[in-house]
Design an enzyme around this catalytic site. Structure first.
Site, mmCIF file in Angstrom:
data_model
loop_
_atom_site.group_PDB
_atom_site.id
_atom_site.type_symbol
_atom_site.label_atom_id
_atom_site.label_comp_id
_atom_site.label_asym_id
_atom_site.label_seq_id
_atom_site.Cartn_x
_atom_site.Cartn_y
_atom_site.Cartn_z
ATOM 1 N N LYS B 54 0.812 -1.224 0.000
ATOM 2 C CA LYS B 54 0.000 0.000 0.000
ATOM 3 C C LYS B 54 0.843 1.270 0.000
ATOM 4 C CE LYS B 54 -4.395 -1.474 0.494
ATOM 5 N NZ LYS B 54 -5.544 -1.001 -0.313
ATOM 6 N N SER B 79 -8.842 1.396 8.529
ATOM 7 C CA SER B 79 -8.302 0.827 9.766
ATOM 8 C C SER B 79 -7.139 -0.097 9.437
ATOM 9 C CB SER B 79 -9.390 0.062 10.511
ATOM 10 O OG SER B 79 -9.912 -0.949 9.682
ATOM 11 N N GLU B 211 -9.577 -14.164 -4.397
ATOM 12 C CA GLU B 211 -10.446 -13.537 -3.401
ATOM 13 C C GLU B 211 -10.771 -14.529 -2.286
ATOM 14 O OE1 GLU B 211 -13.353 -10.167 -5.172
ATOM 15 O OE2 GLU B 211 -13.900 -12.196 -5.776
ATOM 16 N N GLY B 215 -15.929 -13.615 0.202
ATOM 17 C CA GLY B 215 -16.043 -12.244 -0.317
ATOM 18 C C GLY B 215 -15.649 -12.190 -1.780
ATOM 19 N N ASP B 217 -16.911 -10.872 -4.454
ATOM 20 C CA ASP B 217 -17.690 -9.889 -5.226
ATOM 21 C C ASP B 217 -17.091 -9.663 -6.617
ATOM 22 O OD1 ASP B 217 -15.762 -8.484 -3.234
ATOM 23 O OD2 ASP B 217 -15.970 -7.073 -4.879
ATOM 24 N N SER B 316 1.239 -9.870 -0.326
ATOM 25 C CA SER B 316 0.918 -8.445 -0.332
ATOM 26 C C SER B 316 1.237 -7.714 0.961
ATOM 27 C CB SER B 316 -0.555 -8.244 -0.678
ATOM 28 O OG SER B 316 -1.373 -8.832 0.304
#
Lengths: 332, 332
Positions: B54, B79, B211, B215, B217, B316
């Site tokens: 990130k 968070s 995924e 979850g 999606d 990651s």
């Protein structure tokens, strides 16, 4: 008196190990640097094959076996990283290995050693003994005598020492201009090889050994000028529970190591947590010895002020049972 | 329709990030290779600054702020790793950051975010909100409007996506000739940037998203050809608890990603344990998503047979509270 190995031996070992060992990364942490006010270069031998530097020395030894030695194979007694190192090196070189381990060794270590032997040469096996009633050295010697196998000692052996020294050789190539190098000390195989490499490549780099406070036999030996033997020390640094330096390693330490400092178990746990939390590395207690001298509260007794310096830190291994690891991360 | 970013954007991001991000190592594991019958190349973004990829996107965004934006600073609500990434990037660039976090966020995350802000620009702070009675987006927008601060979204933003893509750019430089690349999917910032890099540098490399099964999606969205929104999924992969892909990321995924596969929480734990035990790496649950698709029992639903292939795997992140980490390593 001449030392057991020269830098040429370390360089020759590096040539033998090229393409076989991982050239492990040298990692940095700005948080660690800020905490110490110095530039730290972590040589991550926990990321080495089988999880510790020991593979270097074992492979460097077995690869130099004569054809006759190869046929008979290697024998080692160890419940730790040396056992796995010899088992893996033997499989890669397609020669038999017999590893003598206590019958009550952690199941994970027995399983890992057998896994490294799997698919290897016929005749490879783990031999269990009862550590309360049997003598592992006698068992090892029996295999050596009866089967002609070659006993590979964990540290007091020139080819083992030269192999371990390649860790410092790589570090000094990747991080030139180090002012100091911190290395854990058990029997002295790693630090003696590293000190020989440093003396040749970075003569101004001060090599410091780090022992568990409860097992400071090498510190005592340096002070007295002769090898001191102590009862098996009580420490979580199981790779440094040696009773005495080797007869080959100690003269190298006397000649080339600046001094030995110590840290206690609580400091080892602090350093292990730092590695997990900030550097995302799993490090075994012994593997955290050198780093603890800089990162743990209170530092190491006897270490001079190294602020502003470039410091190499050998992270020697990461083999720790997950349940034990989890307990150490969360205890207290 | 043109995509939100091109490879030029990723390359420009790499130039901005040079010397600021760690060029994280690409680690190998012969045990992992043997288990999968393939060659795996692990891009270790858990070893990135602040412990996750990130930081790449956050820095790439903040470094392009106009002088006016710099004066007012950046605001983010998160968070997780995005919060720490924005806090660290802001400190390095000497601009204020306001991070909106739930008041019941793990104390370790609050402390880490504040630590990244420490010594930084005046006006930097963590703003707490009650997640049951307040709307974090409204709070973030209020700071943006009242103070002129720039809201930095976690994934649906071209500069963020381009920054994340530099992880794959580095991996493809260090491990050329990959046949496949596996990337975790939350909101799609990482995989969209990586897919753009792969399409340019390794057009034959199939990019797969992974995924959490609970979850999925993005998998659903690809199947239906439009963005599907789901309730916040229950999974230990807290970095992938997104409800929907972004409006900028989804078209890139549609265009350039081969497909999405899923793994469940038990498989994530298996992969985390493999990383700890065999690779000596601390990996957070979300960080283990891509690897779990290959290493966990049963593999990933929907993944084709990749035996014999060269496969890149993005690891990651490694930010996991030690107590939670210890519990996951030892549970069951």
């Amino acid at each position: 008196m001449s030392l057991a190995i020269t830098f040429d031996d370390v360089r020759a070992a590096a040539a033998r190990l090229a393409g076989v060992v991982h050239r492990t990364p040298v990692l940095r942490s700005r948080t660690a640097d800020a905490r110490c006010g110095a530039e730290l270069f972590f040589k991550c031998e926990n990321l080495q094959r089988m999880g510790a530097f020991k593979f270097r020395g074992a492979y460097n030894t077995l690869v130099q076996f004569t054809p006759e030695q190869r046929r008979a194979g290697a024998v080692a007694f160890s419940s730790g990283n040396h056992a796995q190192a010899v088992a893996l090196a033997a499989r890669l070189l397609d020669l038999p290995s017999v590893i003598v381990m206590p019958h009550d060794a952690p199941p994970a270590k027995l399983a890992a050693t057998r896994e490294y032997q799997r698919g290897g040469c016929a005749g490879s096996e783990v031999v269990l003994y009862d550590r309360y009633t049997e003598d592992r050295e006698a068992i090892g010697r029996r295999w050596a005598v009866e089967r002609g196998m070659t006993l590979v000692p964990p540290y007091d052996h020139a080819q083992v020492m030269a192999g371990q020294g390649t860790a410092a050789l790589e570090l000094l190539e990747d991080a030139p201009g180090l002012d100091a190098l911190l290395v854990c000390v058990g029997g002295g195989g790693l630090i003696s090889g590293c000190a020989v490499a440093a003396a040749a490549l970075a003569p101004d780099c001060a090599v410091w050994g780090v022992e568990p406070a409860a097992g400071d036999d090498t510190r005592q030996s340096l002070a007295l000028g002769r090898i001191v033997s102590i009862p098996t020390p009580q420490t979580i640094a199981d790779g440094a529970q040696t009773q005495a330096s080797g007869t080959l390693t100690f003269p190298v330490i006397q000649a080339l190591v600046r001094g030995i400092v110590t840290v206690d178990d609580a400091q080892l746990v602090q350093a292990m947590r730092f590695f997990a939390e900030r550097m995302k590395l799993v490090v075994e207690p012994t593997g955290a010895l050198a780093a603890a001298a800089l990162l743990a509260d209170g530092g190491a007794a006897g270490l001079p002020d190294l602020r502003g310096r470039r410091i190499g830190v050998i992270v020697s291994g990461g083999n720790v049972d997950l349940a034990r690891y989890a307990a150490l991360l969360t205890a207290g």
